[in-house]
Design an enzyme around this catalytic site. Structure first.
Site, PDB file in Angstrom:
ATOM      1  N   GLY A  37      -7.784  13.519  12.851  1.00 44.90           N
ATOM      2  CA  GLY A  37      -8.935  13.398  12.678  1.00 44.90           C
ATOM      3  C   GLY A  37      -9.203  12.183  13.279  1.00 44.90           C
ATOM      4  CB  SER A  38      -9.382   8.629  11.830  1.00 42.46           C
ATOM      5  OG  SER A  38     -10.423   9.105  10.650  1.00 42.46           O
ATOM      6  NE  ARG A  57     -41.603  15.769 -14.322  1.00 39.13           N
ATOM      7  CZ  ARG A  57     -41.577  16.856 -15.344  1.00 39.13           C
ATOM      8  NH1 ARG A  57     -42.454  17.945 -14.916  1.00 39.13           N
ATOM      9  NH2 ARG A  57     -40.765  16.728 -16.310  1.00 39.13           N
ATOM     10  CG  PHE A  89     -17.158  17.205  21.123  1.00 40.38           C
ATOM     11  CD1 PHE A  89     -17.109  16.662  22.620  1.00 40.38           C
ATOM     12  CD2 PHE A  89     -16.273  16.743  20.107  1.00 40.38           C
ATOM     13  CE1 PHE A  89     -16.632  15.626  22.843  1.00 40.38           C
ATOM     14  CE2 PHE A  89     -15.856  15.287  20.613  1.00 40.38           C
ATOM     15  CZ  PHE A  89     -16.146  14.767  21.754  1.00 40.38           C
ATOM     16  CD  GLU A 131     -21.134  12.893  16.618  1.00 40.80           C
ATOM     17  OE1 GLU A 131     -21.189  11.729  17.364  1.00 40.80           O
ATOM     18  OE2 GLU A 131     -21.674  14.136  17.037  1.00 40.80           O
ATOM     19  N   GLY A 157     -35.693  13.788 -10.891  1.00 39.41           N
ATOM     20  CA  GLY A 157     -35.175  14.143 -12.273  1.00 39.41           C
ATOM     21  C   GLY A 157     -34.326  15.547 -12.257  1.00 39.41           C
ATOM     22  CB  THR A 201     -11.145  16.998  14.806  1.00 37.88           C
ATOM     23  OG1 THR A 201     -12.016  16.112  14.795  1.00 37.88           O
ATOM     24  CG2 THR A 201     -10.638  16.897  13.403  1.00 37.88           C
TER      25      THR A 201
HETATM   26  P1  FAD Z   1      -8.992  11.434   8.162  1.00 40.51           P
HETATM   27  O1  FAD Z   1      -8.795  10.921   9.488  1.00 40.51           O
HETATM   28  O2  FAD Z   1      -7.574  12.078   7.663  1.00 40.51           O
HETATM   29  O3  FAD Z   1      -9.441  10.209   7.187  1.00 40.51           O
HETATM   30  C1  FAD Z   1      -9.200  10.291   5.634  1.00 40.51           C
HETATM   31  C2  FAD Z   1      -9.675   9.084   5.136  1.00 40.51           C
HETATM   32  O4  FAD Z   1      -8.842   8.018   5.564  1.00 40.51           O
HETATM   33  C3  FAD Z   1     -11.126   8.761   5.457  1.00 40.51           C
HETATM   34  O5  FAD Z   1     -11.713   8.046   4.477  1.00 40.51           O
HETATM   35  C4  FAD Z   1     -10.936   7.700   6.855  1.00 40.51           C
HETATM   36  O6  FAD Z   1     -12.020   6.799   7.027  1.00 40.51           O
HETATM   37  C5  FAD Z   1      -9.673   6.844   6.254  1.00 40.51           C
HETATM   38  N1  FAD Z   1      -8.824   6.557   7.435  1.00 40.51           N
HETATM   39  C6  FAD Z   1      -8.417   7.018   8.559  1.00 40.51           C
HETATM   40  N2  FAD Z   1      -7.680   6.097   9.251  1.00 40.51           N
HETATM   41  C7  FAD Z   1      -7.909   4.995   8.745  1.00 40.51           C
HETATM   42  C8  FAD Z   1      -7.670   3.696   9.161  1.00 40.51           C
HETATM   43  N3  FAD Z   1      -6.909   3.256  10.217  1.00 40.51           N
HETATM   44  N4  FAD Z   1      -8.298   2.488   8.491  1.00 40.51           N
HETATM   45  C9  FAD Z   1      -8.963   2.930   7.312  1.00 40.51           C
HETATM   46  N5  FAD Z   1      -9.276   4.145   6.966  1.00 40.51           N
HETATM   47  C10 FAD Z   1      -8.727   5.073   7.699  1.00 40.51           C
HETATM   48  N6  FAD Z   1     -14.626  17.213  14.991  1.00 40.51           N
HETATM   49  C11 FAD Z   1     -14.825  17.543  16.082  1.00 40.51           C
HETATM   50  O7  FAD Z   1     -13.795  17.311  17.116  1.00 40.51           O
HETATM   51  N7  FAD Z   1     -15.597  18.404  16.665  1.00 40.51           N
HETATM   52  C12 FAD Z   1     -16.874  18.743  15.789  1.00 40.51           C
HETATM   53  O8  FAD Z   1     -17.806  19.445  16.153  1.00 40.51           O
HETATM   54  C13 FAD Z   1     -16.602  18.182  14.432  1.00 40.51           C
HETATM   55  N8  FAD Z   1     -17.654  18.753  13.423  1.00 40.51           N
HETATM   56  C14 FAD Z   1     -17.401  18.542  12.195  1.00 40.51           C
HETATM   57  C15 FAD Z   1     -18.183  19.033  11.193  1.00 40.51           C
HETATM   58  C16 FAD Z   1     -17.935  18.977   9.937  1.00 40.51           C
HETATM   59  C17 FAD Z   1     -19.014  19.653   8.910  1.00 40.51           C
HETATM   60  C18 FAD Z   1     -16.990  18.128   9.566  1.00 40.51           C
HETATM   61  C19 FAD Z   1     -16.468  18.151   7.947  1.00 40.51           C
HETATM   62  C20 FAD Z   1     -16.095  17.470  10.493  1.00 40.51           C
HETATM   63  C21 FAD Z   1     -16.398  17.743  11.886  1.00 40.51           C
HETATM   64  N9  FAD Z   1     -15.365  17.404  12.860  1.00 40.51           N
HETATM   65  C22 FAD Z   1     -15.797  17.493  14.084  1.00 40.51           C
HETATM   66  C23 FAD Z   1     -14.261  16.435  12.362  1.00 40.51           C
HETATM   67  C24 FAD Z   1     -14.829  15.086  12.010  1.00 40.51           C
HETATM   68  O9  FAD Z   1     -14.855  14.369  13.204  1.00 40.51           O
HETATM   69  C25 FAD Z   1     -13.417  14.532  11.075  1.00 40.51           C
HETATM   70  O10 FAD Z   1     -13.631  14.999   9.905  1.00 40.51           O
HETATM   71  C26 FAD Z   1     -13.329  13.016  11.056  1.00 40.51           C
HETATM   72  O11 FAD Z   1     -13.181  12.442  12.008  1.00 40.51           O
HETATM   73  C27 FAD Z   1     -12.173  12.674   9.859  1.00 40.51           C
HETATM   74  O12 FAD Z   1     -11.163  13.157  10.248  1.00 40.51           O
HETATM   75  P2  FAD Z   1     -10.450  13.791   8.964  1.00 40.51           P
HETATM   76  O13 FAD Z   1     -10.911  14.659   8.390  1.00 40.51           O
HETATM   77  O14 FAD Z   1      -9.075  14.492   9.508  1.00 40.51           O
HETATM   78  O15 FAD Z   1     -10.109  12.498   8.170  1.00 40.51           O
END
Ligand code: FAD
Length: 383
Positions: free
Chosen positions: A131-132, A267, A123, A362, A338, A126
């Site tokens: 990301g978000s 333990r 899928f 997610e 521990g 990202t």
């Molecule tokens: P960012 O969006 O940059 O966020 C960084 C921090 O800022 C976080 O704490 C976030 O909560 C905070 N933040 C961001 N915006 C706001 C806001 N408006 N208000 C408050 N806080 C905010 N993605 C896919 O598409 N497909 C996959 O199969 C998939 N698998 C994954 C597997 C792993 C092991 C990992 C680590 C990630 C995977 N992801 C996948 C991506 C994952 O969904 C994203 O990492 C996640 O959505 C966060 O995006 P980012 O890492 O860019 O963090």
């Protein structure tokens, strides 16, 4: 309201529990150390029908409902979050999106393969810069005659280096969510590159990949749903995906509880089992309460899904609570063990490493809180 599982769901739980104990639990530590599960597990998941839950039998699925899916994902999560992730993504995000939005041709082509474990899905939402903020993704799909040409980069893609089919979200129109379209892209298409991201804290058995689309050409028949509906498809998949992640978190927390109770009874310190100390019992009780609460929240989502009711906010509540609970449970489990909890002779350090990502993917915990806050106040923090 009956909170007991009926016969069909109990039978599925018993089957999944026994299958996980035989096929997953004995190998999970070795897969973690090797940084890859044995991919034979995918066909085994297909053979036992676990990659076809909620997919109709006419497309090679095993039928069942959202509660069946939760029951299964809890057991898989208890065994190994990497294996649970294979199912969450290939079945939960990809096959179910094809079931919901695919043309008859797409369903007939992809669903039997995905359900059998002959093909695996990933899928691709990202990107390095989004990301978000996925609605602002920049991967492009440009129309060229009857084809589309896709260019861009996706990161952190679960199953990425293993998948045969990638559900890719790309921009075909203007800015924001309405300019995004979904495509089913075969991973052997020319210009489709993928590299495994190594060195993860947990989920080390999973292939998490960066995908580079360098002018990948697909026919218009590879489009999933109408132009401009891709973001809606992604969010619908993730709403239901969050229910599955929550159920997987219950499994992790249960694994922590079962291991901790066992260890606390064995333990001895100060001449008595550590289970006899109330401060240790508190650590166990806190996990047990969270297991029950998280399971009920996941099952509430399943109940809404199965009755055709709206469930998005409840899915955020379940995912937020269950993922934070899984991290706490794993942390408590290490405390119970521990120093032995800190070394990889025992499984609890892996539970913590695996659990940590559950509050990130997610939709992070912060994003779930904003979704819940939006439902409570009507104020959309995302615009
Ligand atoms: P960012 O969006 O940059 O966020 C960084 C921090 O800022 C976080 O704490 C976030 O909560 C905070 N933040 C961001 N915006 C706001 C806001 N408006 N208000 C408050 N806080 C905010 N993605 C896919 O598409 N497909 C996959 O199969 C998939 N698998 C994954 C597997 C792993 C092991 C990992 C680590 C990630 C995977 N992801 C996948 C991506 C994952 O969904 C994203 O990492 C996640 O959505 C966060 O995006 P980012 O890492 O860019 O963090």
């Amino acid at each position: 309201m009956d909170l007991e599982l009926g016969d069909a769901h109990s039978a599925l739980r018993d089957l999944a529990r026994a299958w996980v104990d035989k096929e997953v639990v004995p190998h999970a530590a070795a897969w973690d150390r090797a940084e890859a599960v044995d991919l034979a597990i995918v066909r085994k998941l297909g053979d036992v029908g676990f990659l076809g839950i909620e997919i109709p039998e006419e497309y090679g699925g095993s039928g069942g409902d959202a509660l069946s899916y939760c029951v299964l994902l809890e057991e898989l999560g208890r065994g190994d979050s990497s294996v649970r992730g294979i199912v969450s993504v290939s079945l939960g995000l990809v096959a179910k999106s094809i079931k919901a939005y695919g043309s008859e041709e797409q369903k007939e082509h992809w669903l039997p393969r995905l359900c059998a474990g002959e093909s695996l899905g990933c899928f691709g939402l990202t990107e390095p810069g989004t990301g978000s903020d996925a609605a602002n993704l920049v991967t492009k799909a440009v129309r060229d005659g009857d084809d589309w040409v896709l260019s861009g980069t996706k990161v952190f893609i679960t199953n990425g280096t293993w998948a045969d089919i990638a559900l890719i979200f790309a921009r075909t129109g203007g800015p924001g969510p309405k300019g995004v379209t979904a495509f089913l892209v075969p991973t052997d298409a020319a210009g489709f590159g993928r590299t495994e991201i190594k060195g993860k804290l947990g989920l080390r058995g999973q292939a998490t990949a960066e995908i580079v689309l360098d002018g990948v050409r697909v026919p218009d028949s590879a489009r999933l749903g109408a132009e401009g509906t891709g973001f809606r498809i992604a969010m619908a998949a993730l709403d239901k995906g969050r229910m599955g992640v929550a159920a997987g978190c219950v499994g992790v927390a249960r694994a922590c509880l079962e291991a901790s109770v066992r260890y606390a009874k064995e333990r001895e310190q100060f001449g008595k089992p550590i289970a006899s100390y109330q401060l240790v019992q508190e650590l166990l009780a806190d996990i047990a309460v969270d297991v029950d609460a998280a399971r009920l929240l996941a099952w509430r989502v399943a109940d809404l899904v199965d009755r055709g009711k709206p469930f998005g906010t409840e899915a955020s509540v379940a995912k937020l609570f269950a993922s934070e609970a899984a991290v706490k449970a794993a942390n408590n489990a290490i405390q119970v063990f521990g120093g032995y909890g800190y070394i990889d002779e025992y499984p609890v350090q892996k539970y913590l490493r695996d659990a940590r990502v559950l509050t990130l993917y997610e939709g992070t915990s912060q994003i779930q809180k904003l979704l819940i806050g939006r439902a409570l106040t009507g104020v959309n923090a995302f615009v």
